[in-house]
Design an enzyme around this catalytic site. Structure first.
Site, mmCIF file in Angstrom:
data_model
loop_
_atom_site.group_PDB
_atom_site.id
_atom_site.type_symbol
_atom_site.label_atom_id
_atom_site.label_comp_id
_atom_site.label_asym_id
_atom_site.label_seq_id
_atom_site.Cartn_x
_atom_site.Cartn_y
_atom_site.Cartn_z
ATOM 1 N N CYS A 93 0.842 -1.189 0.000
ATOM 2 C CA CYS A 93 0.000 0.000 0.000
ATOM 3 C C CYS A 93 0.879 1.241 0.000
ATOM 4 C CB CYS A 93 -0.900 -0.012 1.241
ATOM 5 S SG CYS A 93 -1.979 1.409 1.407
ATOM 6 N N CYS A 94 0.590 2.178 -0.902
ATOM 7 C CA CYS A 94 1.238 3.488 -0.832
ATOM 8 C C CYS A 94 0.134 4.541 -0.775
ATOM 9 C CB CYS A 94 2.204 3.705 -1.991
ATOM 10 S SG CYS A 94 1.444 3.823 -3.620
ATOM 11 N N ALA A 95 0.440 5.774 -1.112
ATOM 12 C CA ALA A 95 -0.553 6.835 -0.925
ATOM 13 C C ALA A 95 -1.771 6.663 -1.824
ATOM 14 C CB ALA A 95 0.086 8.197 -1.152
ATOM 15 N N TYR A 122 -3.708 4.028 0.105
ATOM 16 C CA TYR A 122 -4.282 4.435 1.388
ATOM 17 C C TYR A 122 -5.461 5.384 1.194
ATOM 18 C CZ TYR A 122 -4.855 7.044 5.724
ATOM 19 O OH TYR A 122 -5.394 7.662 6.828
#
Length: 361
Positions: A93-95, A122
């Site tokens: 998961c990243c932004a 996210y």
């Protein structure tokens, strides 16, 4: 494919998330169960961001690869591999589900690991949490009220449809409410609340929520406005236990259990110091409401009670400052607040009577 449904399923299942955002992003808000293993640290991310603004995407990507290379790249890759081996059902998961999670995914694939990633990152999970909370709090709500020491939290926890807001906030609401665990950021608290609502709703056919009657804030966290609006209209059942019984609950919670927890965490000397500071801080936080003279008197009584507890283990001395604190501050304050909601009260009784009433509903 319905991504919202997938997000709900991931959150309800406590799916492990390998969050590759920078630490500062993670601290500002994360999902429950996420672990932070950044692709770039805060300073590296800041440098890449500045480069992006000045020179564009290609230059920023090139700088990122130069910053995370060699031993640094290998160390971080080993951390991601270890996380995947520990959580083989995990997701990256990243932004926003963009380059960072795709880069880490590709590097892991080069080692033979195929780790899925969260589409939308996210931000997508955060929006799902916000929307889920709004939708779920539209169901009926019943509040449990009562003065400090009435055992409200225990009652909430016993209900299959109970949501322990104070437990989620890691704070018991009063000036003495902090626990040994630091409170989460506002976004992380809201995310945790949303996941709890989703889990409870998924376990049963839910008629209503049971919550403790709270103010707008619990420590540093504030309740989502959609929840506050619903709680303001909700019926209330009020616990009215004898004063002596309330004192015993508070003795157990604040003078016995907190003392034990501080000693367990910091050792005898450090734990005692932390416990003493905790009680002093709680009193200091309401000094203006008490008046400075009364605050000084109660502080002196607290000091004597602590000396007594340290010398012989007795917590009886604390009653000499706790009783006036309840009589002069906490009880009048709560009763004043409750009077404004008098039209919403549907039942009053002792703790056991309220427990029986809840079972019958």
């Amino acid at each position: 494919m319905n991504h919202e449904t997938n997000y709900h399923a991931l959150l309800i299942a406590d799916t492990p998330l390998i969050d590759v955002r920078a630490p500062i992003e993670f601290q500002q808000g994360a999902m429950p169960g996420a672990i932070n293993l950044p692709l770039m640290m805060d300073d590296e991310r800041a440098a890449v961001g500045t480069c992006y603004k000045r020179q564009g995407a290609d230059a920023a990507l090139s700088l990122g690869h130069r910053l995370v290379c060699g031993d640094i790249r290998q160390q971080r890759l080993e951390a991601w591999k270890a996380a995947y081996q520990r959580f083989p059902n995990g997701y990256l998961c990243c932004a926003r589900g963009g380059q960072r999670s795709h880069i880490v995914q590709r590097w892991l694939q080069e080692t033979g690991i195929d780790c899925p990633l969260i589409e939308g990152g996210y931000k997508a999970l955060r929006q799902t949490a916000i929307q889920a909370t709004w939708q779920l709090v539209q169901k009926p709500i019943l509040l449990i009220g009562g003065c400090t020491g009435s055992g409200k939290t225990q009652l909430v926890r016993q209900q299959p449809n109970g949501v322990d807001l104070e437990g989620l906030a890691r704070h018991r609401g009063s000036s003495f409410g902090r626990t040994l665990k630091p409170q989460l950021s506002q976004a992380s608290f809201e995310n945790k609340l949303a996941v709890e609502l989703l889990k409870i709703n998924a376990r049963q056919t839910l008629k209503r929520w049971v919550l403790e009657d709270e103010g707008r804030t619990i420590g540093a966290n504030h309740l989502p406005e959609c929840l506050r609006e619903r709680m303001a209209q909700a019926p209330i059942t009020v616990v009215e236990d004898p004063f002596a019984l309330r004192l015993e609950r508070l003795r157990e919670e604040y003078f016995i259990r907190m003392h034990h927890d501080f000693i367990h965490a910091y050792g005898d000397e450090g734990g005692w110091q932390a416990y003493s500071e905790y009680l002093h801080h709680g009193l200091f936080a309401i000094r203006r409401r008490l008046g400075l003279q009364r605050f000084a008197e109660l502080t002196n009584t607290l000091d004597m009670a602590l000396a007594d507890q340290l010398s012989n283990g007795s917590t009886d001395g604390h009653m000499a400052w706790l009783v006036p604190l309840l009589n002069e501050y906490y009880d009048p304050m709560y009763r004043y607040q409750l009077e404004k909601k008098a039209a919403n009260i549907v039942f009053r009784g002792t703790w056991q009577e309220v427990a029986n009433w809840l079972k019958a509903q």
